[in-house]
Design a protein around this motif. Structure first.
Motif, PDB file in Angstrom:
ATOM      1  N   LEU A  68     -12.460  78.333  24.278  1.00 20.93           N
ATOM      2  CA  LEU A  68     -13.252  79.340  25.044  1.00 20.93           C
ATOM      3  C   LEU A  68     -14.308  78.879  25.770  1.00 20.93           C
ATOM      4  CD1 LEU A  68     -13.640  81.954  21.950  1.00 20.93           C
ATOM      5  CD2 LEU A  68     -11.585  81.589  23.586  1.00 20.93           C
ATOM      6  N   ALA A  69     -14.769  77.673  25.467  1.00 23.83           N
ATOM      7  CA  ALA A  69     -15.904  76.694  26.340  1.00 23.83           C
ATOM      8  C   ALA A  69     -15.206  76.179  27.450  1.00 23.83           C
ATOM      9  CB  ALA A  69     -16.612  75.608  25.500  1.00 23.83           C
ATOM     10  N   GLU A  70     -14.020  75.617  27.315  1.00 22.40           N
ATOM     11  CA  GLU A  70     -13.188  75.125  28.363  1.00 22.40           C
ATOM     12  C   GLU A  70     -13.045  76.146  29.470  1.00 22.40           C
ATOM     13  OE1 GLU A  70      -9.905  72.624  27.157  1.00 22.40           O
ATOM     14  OE2 GLU A  70     -10.787  72.217  25.256  1.00 22.40           O
ATOM     15  N   PHE A  76     -14.181  81.589  33.491  1.00 19.33           N
ATOM     16  CA  PHE A  76     -13.812  82.895  32.821  1.00 19.33           C
ATOM     17  C   PHE A  76     -14.513  82.995  31.529  1.00 19.33           C
ATOM     18  CE2 PHE A  76      -9.895  81.015  34.641  1.00 19.33           C
ATOM     19  CZ  PHE A  76      -9.418  81.975  35.574  1.00 19.33           C
ATOM     20  N   GLN A  77     -14.919  84.317  31.135  1.00 19.97           N
ATOM     21  CA  GLN A  77     -15.670  84.543  30.189  1.00 19.97           C
ATOM     22  C   GLN A  77     -14.659  85.155  29.005  1.00 19.97           C
ATOM     23  OE1 GLN A  77     -18.895  83.665  29.807  1.00 19.97           O
ATOM     24  NE2 GLN A  77     -18.279  82.784  31.880  1.00 19.97           N
ATOM     25  N   VAL A  78     -14.496  84.726  27.964  1.00 23.60           N
ATOM     26  CA  VAL A  78     -13.554  84.851  26.815  1.00 23.60           C
ATOM     27  C   VAL A  78     -14.452  84.725  25.594  1.00 23.60           C
ATOM     28  CG1 VAL A  78     -11.415  84.551  25.639  1.00 23.60           C
ATOM     29  CG2 VAL A  78     -11.636  84.124  28.145  1.00 23.60           C
ATOM     30  N   LYS A 128      -7.230  87.894  35.171  1.00 22.28           N
ATOM     31  CA  LYS A 128      -6.133  87.267  36.151  1.00 22.28           C
ATOM     32  C   LYS A 128      -6.517  85.677  36.504  1.00 22.28           C
ATOM     33  CE  LYS A 128      -4.074  88.094  40.671  1.00 22.28           C
ATOM     34  NZ  LYS A 128      -2.650  87.743  39.884  1.00 22.28           N
ATOM     35  N   GLY A 129      -5.330  84.926  36.257  1.00 25.50           N
ATOM     36  CA  GLY A 129      -5.613  83.306  36.379  1.00 25.50           C
ATOM     37  C   GLY A 129      -5.800  82.538  35.077  1.00 25.50           C
ATOM     38  N   LEU A 130      -6.037  83.425  34.023  1.00 22.17           N
ATOM     39  CA  LEU A 130      -6.613  82.887  32.678  1.00 22.17           C
ATOM     40  C   LEU A 130      -5.198  82.017  32.096  1.00 22.17           C
ATOM     41  CD1 LEU A 130      -8.455  82.354  30.420  1.00 22.17           C
ATOM     42  CD2 LEU A 130      -7.967  84.633  29.501  1.00 22.17           C
ATOM     43  N   MET A 131      -3.913  82.541  32.502  1.00 20.20           N
ATOM     44  CA  MET A 131      -2.712  81.877  31.882  1.00 20.20           C
ATOM     45  C   MET A 131      -2.802  80.294  32.326  1.00 20.20           C
ATOM     46  SD  MET A 131      -0.017  82.580  29.945  1.00 20.20           S
ATOM     47  CE  MET A 131       1.179  83.582  30.269  1.00 20.20           C
TER      48      MET A 131
END
Length: 180
Positions: A68-70, A76-78, A128-131
C-alpha cells in the motif's frame, strides 16, 4: 521472520472492498466467519462459474501493508481492505514465502499459504492504472503478481489489528507460490 497485523477486514456481500473490523474470527477449513468468500468450496464468482465443487484454496486473502505504501508513492491512495484482503500484515515478506508456509495470527489462528492472488480487472475499476502497480515483470521479464497471497484456515481463532504474525516455513524443498 515475524511481523504484526495492521488491519483485518471482512464483508458478507460481494464487493471489491472489505470494511475494516475490530476483529475477525477464522474458522478451520472454512475461512473468515461471515465473509462472502468463506466456505469449503470455491466462492469467487469466476471460479464458481467454472466448477463450483473445487476446493476453496482462497479462504483468507492477505496483503502486506508495504504494498500500500509502494502504490502510494506511485500516486494511488489505497487503504487496508480496499483491495479485498481479509488480513493486512506489516513486516512480513508475504510474496517471498513458499507454498505451505503456516502463518500464526494472534494467539490461536493458523493459516496455510496456498498461493498468489490472481489480480482481476476490478483493481483498475477501483482506481484506473492500479493494476500495473500490482502486476509487473521482474528483471528477467517474468510476470510478477503482487496483489497478495491466499490461504486456508488450519486452526481457528480471533484475529485483531496489533496481533503478532509468526512465520513457520514448511520443510524443504520449498515450492514457490503460484496463482490459485
Amino acid at each position: 521472520m515475524s511481523g504484526t497485523i495492521a488491519a483485518v477486514s471482512s464483508n458478507g456481500t460481494y464487493s471489491f472492498t472489505k470494511p475494516n473490523r475490530e476483529s475477525i474470527t477464522l474458522i478451520a477449513g472454512h475461512g473468515v466467519e461471515g465473509d462472502v468468500h468463506a466456505g469449503t468450496t470455491v466462492k469467487h464468482r469466476f471460479r464458481m462459474a467454472k466448477d463450483p465443487s473445487q476446493p476453496n484454496l482462497r479462504q483468507v486473502h492477505l496483503i502486506h501493508e508495504e504494498l500500500l505504501a509502494e502504490v502510494a508513492e506511485a500516486g494511488f491512495q489505497v487503504a487496508a481492505g480496499q483491495l479485498g484482503e481479509n488480513v493486512t500484515t506489516r513486516g512480513v515478506d508475504l510474496l517471498g514465502l513458499p507454498a505451505g508456509t503456516r502463518l500464526h495470527l494472534g494467539d490461536e489462528a493458523v493459516v496455510e499459504v496456498t498461493g498468489l492472488r490472481n489480480p482481476c480487472a476490478q483493481i483498475d475499476g477501483f482506481q484506473k492504472g492500479l493494476m500495473k502497480q500490482v502486476v509487473g515483470r521482474d528483471d528477467d521479464g517474468a510476470v510478477r503478481f503482487r496483489a497478495g497471497i491466499m490461504s486456508v484456515v488450519v486452526t481457528g481463532g480471533v484475529v485483531r489489528p496489533g496481533d503478532p504474525v509468526k512465520v513457520e516455513l514448511p520443510e524443504g524443498p520449498h515450492r514457490p507460490l503460484e496463482i490459485v
